[in-house]
Design a protein around this motif. Structure first.
Motif, short mmCIF file in Angstrom:
data_model
loop_
_atom_site.label_atom_id
_atom_site.label_comp_id
_atom_site.label_asym_id
_atom_site.label_seq_id
_atom_site.Cartn_x
_atom_site.Cartn_y
_atom_site.Cartn_z
N UNK A 9 1.14 -1.60 -0.12
CA UNK A 9 -0.23 -0.31 -0.10
C UNK A 9 0.32 1.17 -0.10
N UNK A 10 0.28 2.79 -0.16
CA UNK A 10 0.65 3.30 -0.55
C UNK A 10 1.77 3.91 0.37
N UNK A 11 1.49 3.64 1.97
CA UNK A 11 1.72 3.77 3.08
C UNK A 11 3.12 2.52 3.32
N UNK A 15 -10.84 -4.84 3.04
CA UNK A 15 -11.85 -4.76 2.17
C UNK A 15 -11.18 -4.20 1.23
N UNK A 16 -11.86 -2.56 0.91
CA UNK A 16 -11.08 -1.73 0.24
C UNK A 16 -9.52 -1.57 -0.08
N UNK A 17 -9.21 -1.63 0.28
CA UNK A 17 -7.75 -1.88 -0.66
C UNK A 17 -7.56 -3.03 -0.61
N UNK A 18 -7.25 -4.10 -0.35
CA UNK A 18 -7.32 -4.80 -1.33
C UNK A 18 -8.12 -5.49 -3.07
#
Length: 92
Positions: A14-16, A41-44
């Motif tokens: 992820x960006x972080x 779930x959103x990031x997945x």
């Protein structure tokens, strides 16, 4: 990023800098949705670890519900996914 046979990543960054893989996902059939689980779930979905359809099926979510999570997270961040904050961020 390693790819499985179906060209889906095994892990995404992820960006972080956080690494997200399938073992980080909430259990299938989850019924109690805390912000952390929703964001996972959103990031997945956003970072293509799983498809939109896979998320809906695995977590028994309607398309509308998952779309609302994606929209709220993109526009307002994780804070907007809190049950207590829904009315604050929803558009009339």
């Amino acid at each position: 990023m390693l790819l499985k046979k179906n060209n889906r990543p095994v892990e995404v960054v992820l960006p972080n800098g956080t690494r997200l893989n399938r073992s980080n996902l909430p259990e299938q059939g989850t019924k109690r949705w805390v912000v952390r689980h929703k964001m996972t779930v959103v990031n997945a979905v956003l970072y293509e670890l799983i498809t939109f359809r896979e998320a809906c099926e695995a977590y028994e979510l309607s398309e509308e519900e998952l779309l609302s999570w994606l929209k709220m997270a993109k526009q307002h961040g994780a804070e907007a996914l809190k049950a207590t904050a829904l009315m604050k961020y929803r558009q009339p």
